[in-house]
Design a protein around this motif. Structure first.
Motif, short mmCIF file in Angstrom:
data_model
loop_
_atom_site.label_atom_id
_atom_site.label_comp_id
_atom_site.label_asym_id
_atom_site.label_seq_id
_atom_site.Cartn_x
_atom_site.Cartn_y
_atom_site.Cartn_z
N ALA A 84 -58.06 -4.03 -83.40
CA ALA A 84 -57.12 -3.26 -83.84
C ALA A 84 -56.01 -4.17 -84.51
CB ALA A 84 -56.35 -2.47 -82.69
N LYS A 85 -55.38 -3.63 -85.65
CA LYS A 85 -54.14 -4.01 -86.50
C LYS A 85 -52.91 -4.01 -85.82
CE LYS A 85 -52.15 -4.94 -90.95
NZ LYS A 85 -52.22 -4.42 -92.32
N PRO A 86 -52.40 -4.90 -85.15
CA PRO A 86 -51.06 -4.54 -84.61
C PRO A 86 -49.91 -4.40 -85.33
CG PRO A 86 -51.40 -6.96 -84.46
CD PRO A 86 -52.56 -6.33 -85.08
N LEU A 87 -48.81 -3.80 -84.99
CA LEU A 87 -47.67 -3.50 -85.88
C LEU A 87 -46.92 -4.88 -85.75
CD1 LEU A 87 -46.11 -0.39 -84.42
CD2 LEU A 87 -47.14 -0.68 -86.82
N PRO A 88 -46.46 -5.34 -86.92
CA PRO A 88 -45.87 -6.59 -86.88
C PRO A 88 -44.51 -6.48 -86.09
CG PRO A 88 -46.34 -5.74 -89.31
CD PRO A 88 -46.71 -4.68 -88.32
N PRO A 89 -44.45 -7.65 -85.51
CA PRO A 89 -43.15 -7.63 -84.36
C PRO A 89 -42.04 -7.62 -85.33
CG PRO A 89 -44.78 -9.43 -84.22
CD PRO A 89 -45.09 -8.81 -85.34
N PHE A 90 -41.64 -7.95 -86.49
CA PHE A 90 -40.32 -7.74 -86.99
C PHE A 90 -40.36 -6.14 -87.34
CE2 PHE A 90 -43.19 -7.82 -90.79
CZ PHE A 90 -42.65 -7.00 -91.82
N GLN A 91 -41.10 -5.52 -87.86
CA GLN A 91 -40.98 -3.89 -87.86
C GLN A 91 -40.75 -3.27 -86.34
OE1 GLN A 91 -44.62 -2.23 -89.74
NE2 GLN A 91 -44.18 -2.85 -91.70
N ILE A 92 -41.18 -3.59 -85.44
CA ILE A 92 -40.84 -3.03 -84.30
C ILE A 92 -39.39 -3.42 -84.00
CG2 ILE A 92 -41.41 -3.09 -81.85
CD1 ILE A 92 -44.11 -3.81 -82.24
N ALA A 93 -39.04 -4.75 -84.23
CA ALA A 93 -37.69 -5.32 -84.03
C ALA A 93 -36.87 -4.32 -85.00
CB ALA A 93 -37.59 -6.49 -84.19
#
Length: 322
Positions: A84-93
């Motif tokens: 599964a392709k994770p959400l980029p950490p900078f997007q979550i932040a």
């Protein structure tokens, strides 16, 4: 931990965090005078703390922080599908930072009654921050400028739709929890477990406030809460990929419109009525769907439950074709 178990855990964590955060935030609001006083078009006879938004924000941020820290201390293995392709950490932040910004904007409006133009500029700024992080609507148009415009319009529109729907106990909160839950299920069906995980957390964080707000309210969302919930639902609608080469159904991009049909339809209706009456569209009135149901004989509690049922039925159409 399976994807489904992780999503259930995220929902439970968000719900518990909001539930536990509400009492101290409610006490803080009373001490600082952040309350909704009785007045025209209001049925409560004593000041009610505007603590809901702060509690929901806590319910979102605390599990996010713990989820980020736990694997670093060897306390938790995510256990989600490796492919599964994770959400980029900078997007979550960025989403977390923007959620704080939208909640803060609503808090300032609760405290100082911002001018509509100032509030609108703040909403556009927060929406642009999210769009700049790559969380954008495309609608098959290969134009970055178009993508930014539509994304900002969508986030600002949905945020205000939920702000408009915050007119009876539990109405905005219930619609927010229901919408986020539907987005979680849809994302999971599209093999996007990380998006589903975030949507489940949002659903839990919002649902954790509902027992404090319905049927009897010991706290209100305030503009801080309605802005926050509207923003989060707008983002949850953008994050899932409804169209892909493996799922080439163009009409699937209409899914968010069905999930959020009730708040968007209600906003469109009252804005049209206000423009027709030559009144500012941002001035509140008693022409919302909830008010009309009450005038037809339903109690406020029944009217809210009926609107929840309507939203669930229309949103269920999105589940049917996804």
């Amino acid at each position: 931990m399976t994807a489904l178990t992780a999503q259930a855990a995220a929902f439970a964590a968000g719900m518990a965090a909001t539930w536990l955060a509400l009492p101290p935030w409610r006490a803080w609001c009373r001490r600082t005078g952040l309350v909704d006083d009785p007045g025209q078009r209001k049925i409560h006879s004593e000041p009610i703390p505007l603590a809901g938004g702060l509690a929901v924000l806590t319910g979102l941020l605390v599990p996010l922080l713990l989820g980020w820290l736990a694997p670093r201390f060897g306390l938790l293995e995510p256990g989600l599908p490796s492919g599964a392709k994770p959400l980029p950490p900078f997007q979550i932040a960025t989403i977390a930072l923007a959620a704080i910004g939208m909640c803060l904007l609503g808090w300032l409006d609760d405290k100082f009654e911002l001018r509509p133009a100032v509030k609108f500029i703040g909403q556009v700024f927060v929406a642009a921050l999210v769009a700049a992080a790559g969380v954008r609507v495309t609608l098959f148009v290969p134009s970055v400028a178009f993508s930014y415009f539509v994304t900002i319009l969508w986030i600002v529109g949905v945020t205000n739709a939920f702000n408009f729907m915050d007119n009876m106990n539990g109405l905005c909160t219930g619609l927010g929890a229901l919408g986020a839950g539907l987005f979680a299920v849809i994302a999971a069906r599209h093999d996007q477990p990380h998006v589903a995980l975030l949507a489940a957390l949002v659903a839990g964080a919002v649902a954790g406030f509902l027992p404090h707000n319905y049927p009897r309210a010991t706290a209100f969302l305030g503009d801080a809460g309605s802005h926050l919930i509207g923003f989060l639902l707008a983002v949850m609608a953008v994050l899932p990929h409804f169209y892909s080469p493996e799922n080439p159904r163009g009409f699937a991009v209409l899914t968010p419109l069905f999930v959020l049909a009730v708040p968007l339809g209600d906003m469109a209706w009252v804005v049209a009525l206000r423009w027709r009456a030559c009144q500012p569209f941002y001035i509140g009135d008693n022409n919302h769907l909830s008010h009309r149901l009450v005038r037809r004989g339903l109690s406020r509690t029944q009217a809210v439950a009926a609107i929840w049922a309507l939203a669930a039925a229309v949103g269920g159409l999105a589940l049917w074709w996804n």
